[in-house]
Write a protein that holds these residues in place. Sequence first.
Motif, PDB file in Angstrom:
ATOM      1  N   ARG A   7       0.512  -1.077  -0.290  1.00 33.68           N
ATOM      2  CA  ARG A   7       0.092  -0.143  -0.109  1.00 33.68           C
ATOM      3  C   ARG A   7       1.109   1.496   0.085  1.00 33.68           C
ATOM      4  O   ARG A   7       0.297   2.204  -0.827  1.00 33.68           O
ATOM      5  CB  ARG A   7      -0.846   0.478   1.141  1.00 33.68           C
ATOM      6  CG  ARG A   7      -2.017  -0.906   1.598  1.00 33.68           C
ATOM      7  CD  ARG A   7      -3.013  -0.420  -0.077  1.00 33.68           C
ATOM      8  NE  ARG A   7      -4.186  -0.474   0.207  1.00 33.68           N
ATOM      9  CZ  ARG A   7      -6.146  -0.258   0.982  1.00 33.68           C
ATOM     10  NH1 ARG A   7      -4.779   0.958   1.760  1.00 33.68           N
ATOM     11  NH2 ARG A   7      -6.450  -0.916   1.252  1.00 33.68           N
ATOM     12  N   LEU A   8       1.875   1.825   0.602  1.00 31.70           N
ATOM     13  CA  LEU A   8       2.537   2.445   1.070  1.00 31.70           C
ATOM     14  C   LEU A   8       3.779   2.596  -0.106  1.00 31.70           C
ATOM     15  O   LEU A   8       4.462   3.919  -0.118  1.00 31.70           O
ATOM     16  CB  LEU A   8       2.998   2.705   2.622  1.00 31.70           C
ATOM     17  CG  LEU A   8       2.076   3.538   2.807  1.00 31.70           C
ATOM     18  CD1 LEU A   8       0.370   2.727   3.429  1.00 31.70           C
ATOM     19  CD2 LEU A   8       2.232   4.090   4.663  1.00 31.70           C
ATOM     20  N   TYR A   9       4.385   1.717   0.290  1.00 30.72           N
ATOM     21  CA  TYR A   9       5.705   1.511  -0.653  1.00 30.72           C
ATOM     22  C   TYR A   9       5.657   0.578  -1.782  1.00 30.72           C
ATOM     23  O   TYR A   9       6.826  -0.427  -1.451  1.00 30.72           O
ATOM     24  CB  TYR A   9       6.710   1.495   0.634  1.00 30.72           C
ATOM     25  CG  TYR A   9       7.326   2.502   1.968  1.00 30.72           C
ATOM     26  CD1 TYR A   9       7.347   3.724   1.930  1.00 30.72           C
ATOM     27  CD2 TYR A   9       5.881   2.080   3.298  1.00 30.72           C
ATOM     28  CE1 TYR A   9       8.013   4.249   2.563  1.00 30.72           C
ATOM     29  CE2 TYR A   9       6.378   2.983   3.857  1.00 30.72           C
ATOM     30  CZ  TYR A   9       7.342   4.601   3.840  1.00 30.72           C
ATOM     31  OH  TYR A   9       7.368   5.528   4.768  1.00 30.72           O
ATOM     32  N   PRO A  10       5.093   0.787  -2.559  1.00 30.95           N
ATOM     33  CA  PRO A  10       5.411  -0.507  -3.859  1.00 30.95           C
ATOM     34  C   PRO A  10       6.668  -0.231  -4.759  1.00 30.95           C
ATOM     35  O   PRO A  10       6.490  -1.627  -5.139  1.00 30.95           O
ATOM     36  CB  PRO A  10       3.496  -0.485  -4.259  1.00 30.95           C
ATOM     37  CG  PRO A  10       3.423   1.396  -4.248  1.00 30.95           C
ATOM     38  CD  PRO A  10       4.079   1.574  -3.104  1.00 30.95           C
ATOM     39  N   ASN A  11       6.768   0.554  -4.789  1.00 30.16           N
ATOM     40  CA  ASN A  11       8.145   0.532  -5.497  1.00 30.16           C
ATOM     41  C   ASN A  11       9.676   1.032  -4.252  1.00 30.16           C
ATOM     42  O   ASN A  11      10.063   1.837  -5.056  1.00 30.16           O
ATOM     43  CB  ASN A  11       7.723   1.725  -6.471  1.00 30.16           C
ATOM     44  CG  ASN A  11       6.750   2.140  -7.332  1.00 30.16           C
ATOM     45  OD1 ASN A  11       6.918   0.700  -7.979  1.00 30.16           O
ATOM     46  ND2 ASN A  11       5.394   3.089  -7.726  1.00 30.16           N
ATOM     47  N   ALA A  12       9.126   0.499  -3.616  1.00 30.64           N
ATOM     48  CA  ALA A  12      10.748   1.137  -2.495  1.00 30.64           C
ATOM     49  C   ALA A  12      11.752  -0.046  -3.365  1.00 30.64           C
ATOM     50  O   ALA A  12      11.907  -0.953  -4.132  1.00 30.64           O
ATOM     51  CB  ALA A  12      10.822   0.328  -0.891  1.00 30.64           C
ATOM     52  N   SER A  13      13.387   0.838  -3.053  1.00 30.18           N
ATOM     53  CA  SER A  13      13.789   0.388  -4.256  1.00 30.18           C
ATOM     54  C   SER A  13      14.933   0.720  -2.752  1.00 30.18           C
ATOM     55  O   SER A  13      15.802   1.818  -2.235  1.00 30.18           O
ATOM     56  CB  SER A  13      14.937   1.082  -4.769  1.00 30.18           C
ATOM     57  OG  SER A  13      15.872   0.443  -5.403  1.00 30.18           O
ATOM     58  N   ILE A  14      15.316  -1.151  -2.269  1.00 26.46           N
ATOM     59  CA  ILE A  14      16.223  -1.394  -0.961  1.00 26.46           C
ATOM     60  C   ILE A  14      17.607  -1.358  -1.335  1.00 26.46           C
ATOM     61  O   ILE A  14      17.680  -2.776  -2.082  1.00 26.46           O
ATOM     62  CB  ILE A  14      15.492  -2.517  -0.435  1.00 26.46           C
ATOM     63  CG1 ILE A  14      14.635  -1.889   0.311  1.00 26.46           C
ATOM     64  CG2 ILE A  14      16.466  -2.085   0.667  1.00 26.46           C
ATOM     65  CD1 ILE A  14      13.993  -0.105   1.163  1.00 26.46           C
ATOM     66  N   PRO A  15      18.844  -0.753  -0.870  1.00 27.49           N
ATOM     67  CA  PRO A  15      20.156  -1.199  -1.587  1.00 27.49           C
ATOM     68  C   PRO A  15      20.792  -2.165  -1.349  1.00 27.49           C
ATOM     69  O   PRO A  15      20.070  -2.730   0.213  1.00 27.49           O
ATOM     70  CB  PRO A  15      21.239  -0.205  -0.938  1.00 27.49           C
ATOM     71  CG  PRO A  15      20.276   0.189  -0.108  1.00 27.49           C
ATOM     72  CD  PRO A  15      18.398   0.587  -0.160  1.00 27.49           C
ATOM     73  N   GLU A  16      21.281  -3.363  -1.656  1.00 26.49           N
ATOM     74  CA  GLU A  16      22.021  -4.839  -0.982  1.00 26.49           C
ATOM     75  C   GLU A  16      22.491  -4.925  -0.045  1.00 26.49           C
ATOM     76  O   GLU A  16      22.922  -5.120   0.516  1.00 26.49           O
ATOM     77  CB  GLU A  16      23.225  -4.855  -2.721  1.00 26.49           C
ATOM     78  CG  GLU A  16      21.745  -5.253  -3.555  1.00 26.49           C
ATOM     79  CD  GLU A  16      22.805  -6.247  -4.739  1.00 26.49           C
ATOM     80  OE1 GLU A  16      24.014  -6.164  -4.562  1.00 26.49           O
ATOM     81  OE2 GLU A  16      22.065  -6.288  -5.929  1.00 26.49           O
ATOM     82  N   HIS A  17      23.174  -3.555  -0.004  1.00 27.12           N
ATOM     83  CA  HIS A  17      24.115  -3.290   0.974  1.00 27.12           C
ATOM     84  C   HIS A  17      23.371  -3.343   2.571  1.00 27.12           C
ATOM     85  O   HIS A  17      23.828  -4.036   3.820  1.00 27.12           O
ATOM     86  CB  HIS A  17      24.769  -2.210   1.562  1.00 27.12           C
ATOM     87  CG  HIS A  17      24.585  -1.208   1.532  1.00 27.12           C
ATOM     88  ND1 HIS A  17      24.364   0.070   0.518  1.00 27.12           N
ATOM     89  CD2 HIS A  17      23.969  -0.465   2.986  1.00 27.12           C
ATOM     90  CE1 HIS A  17      22.791   1.088   1.196  1.00 27.12           C
ATOM     91  NE2 HIS A  17      22.888   0.293   2.565  1.00 27.12           N
ATOM     92  N   LEU A  18      21.622  -3.810   2.242  1.00 27.09           N
ATOM     93  CA  LEU A  18      21.238  -4.127   4.073  1.00 27.09           C
ATOM     94  C   LEU A  18      20.316  -5.714   3.802  1.00 27.09           C
ATOM     95  O   LEU A  18      19.438  -6.092   3.942  1.00 27.09           O
ATOM     96  CB  LEU A  18      19.647  -2.873   3.916  1.00 27.09           C
ATOM     97  CG  LEU A  18      19.566  -1.271   4.218  1.00 27.09           C
ATOM     98  CD1 LEU A  18      18.375  -1.473   3.884  1.00 27.09           C
ATOM     99  CD2 LEU A  18      20.055  -1.470   4.984  1.00 27.09           C
ATOM    100  N   ASP A  19      21.915  -6.134   3.853  1.00 28.87           N
ATOM    101  CA  ASP A  19      21.537  -7.533   4.306  1.00 28.87           C
ATOM    102  C   ASP A  19      20.823  -8.293   5.557  1.00 28.87           C
ATOM    103  O   ASP A  19      21.518  -6.634   6.203  1.00 28.87           O
ATOM    104  CB  ASP A  19      23.474  -8.153   4.234  1.00 28.87           C
ATOM    105  CG  ASP A  19      24.137  -7.979   4.404  1.00 28.87           C
ATOM    106  OD1 ASP A  19      23.717  -7.015   5.790  1.00 28.87           O
ATOM    107  OD2 ASP A  19      25.264  -8.183   4.706  1.00 28.87           O
ATOM    108  N   ALA A  20      20.321  -9.222   5.312  1.00 31.18           N
ATOM    109  CA  ALA A  20      20.197  -9.789   7.162  1.00 31.18           C
ATOM    110  C   ALA A  20      21.054 -10.039   7.916  1.00 31.18           C
ATOM    111  O   ALA A  20      22.421 -10.135   7.724  1.00 31.18           O
ATOM    112  CB  ALA A  20      18.987 -10.763   6.369  1.00 31.18           C
TER     113      ALA A  20
END
Length: 246
Positions: free
Chosen positions: A233-246
């Motif tokens: 709903r709020l962030y359908p096109n969110a682009s999260i960088p690859e360095h945000l690893d789990a």
Amino acid sequence: MRLDEAAGPLEAGSSEARSAEGAPADAFGLDGFLARAETRLSHVPPGPGVPLSNPRGDHDLQPEGFAVAPATPHRPAAVLVPVIDRPDGVTLLFTKRAAHLRDHSGQVAFPGGKVDPEDTSPIDTALREAREEIGLESEAVRPLGYLDPYLSGTGFLVMPVVGLVAHEAVLTPNPAEVAAVFEVPLAFLMDPARHLVRSAEWKGRTRYFYAIPFAEHLIWGVTAGIVHNLQERLYPNASIPEHLDA
């Protein structure tokens, strides 16, 4: 317990503490969140007797689709999706259910439960349950709107109420229902790559469900499905960088 104590410290530079990139600078701050909530959340819930032709649910992930959804009548319920403004960005508050509970013991959840006869709206239900479970006073919550109804595999039709919680609010978790409370950064939760799909055997059938690991916690089932709907709903096109690893 004050909410700023419940949050728990995040190490500087950790994957949980870093903000997402590839979006406007304030996308995961309070201003960005509120702007999206104003235009992308529903402000009126479905009224009594209004058919919900396509509620969200784990059936979305099943090969058979809505054919395996629980049959009507569904049992009405509501949860509060608590949003908190922190110096490092917006977070969502979760509970961990007490281990001795008969149903869903030890699972991560949003405060909530079934609609009682005296509840006049899903907001009433969500706020009442939050007060009973974690001692969150209704005056400390500003309702922002509704996500899509979520149909659980056990036949509850859950109405998620998104609410902004005052950061100075005091929590008193009820040990009869709640073992712990914790917060997760919004930027972490709105990364669709973290929304895993897992499966388990249930009632003789392989069932698929969303799961979001965070630190020592596993957010899964209905709660993860509601988080996924918030992202849609709020962030359908969110682009999260690859360095945000789990």
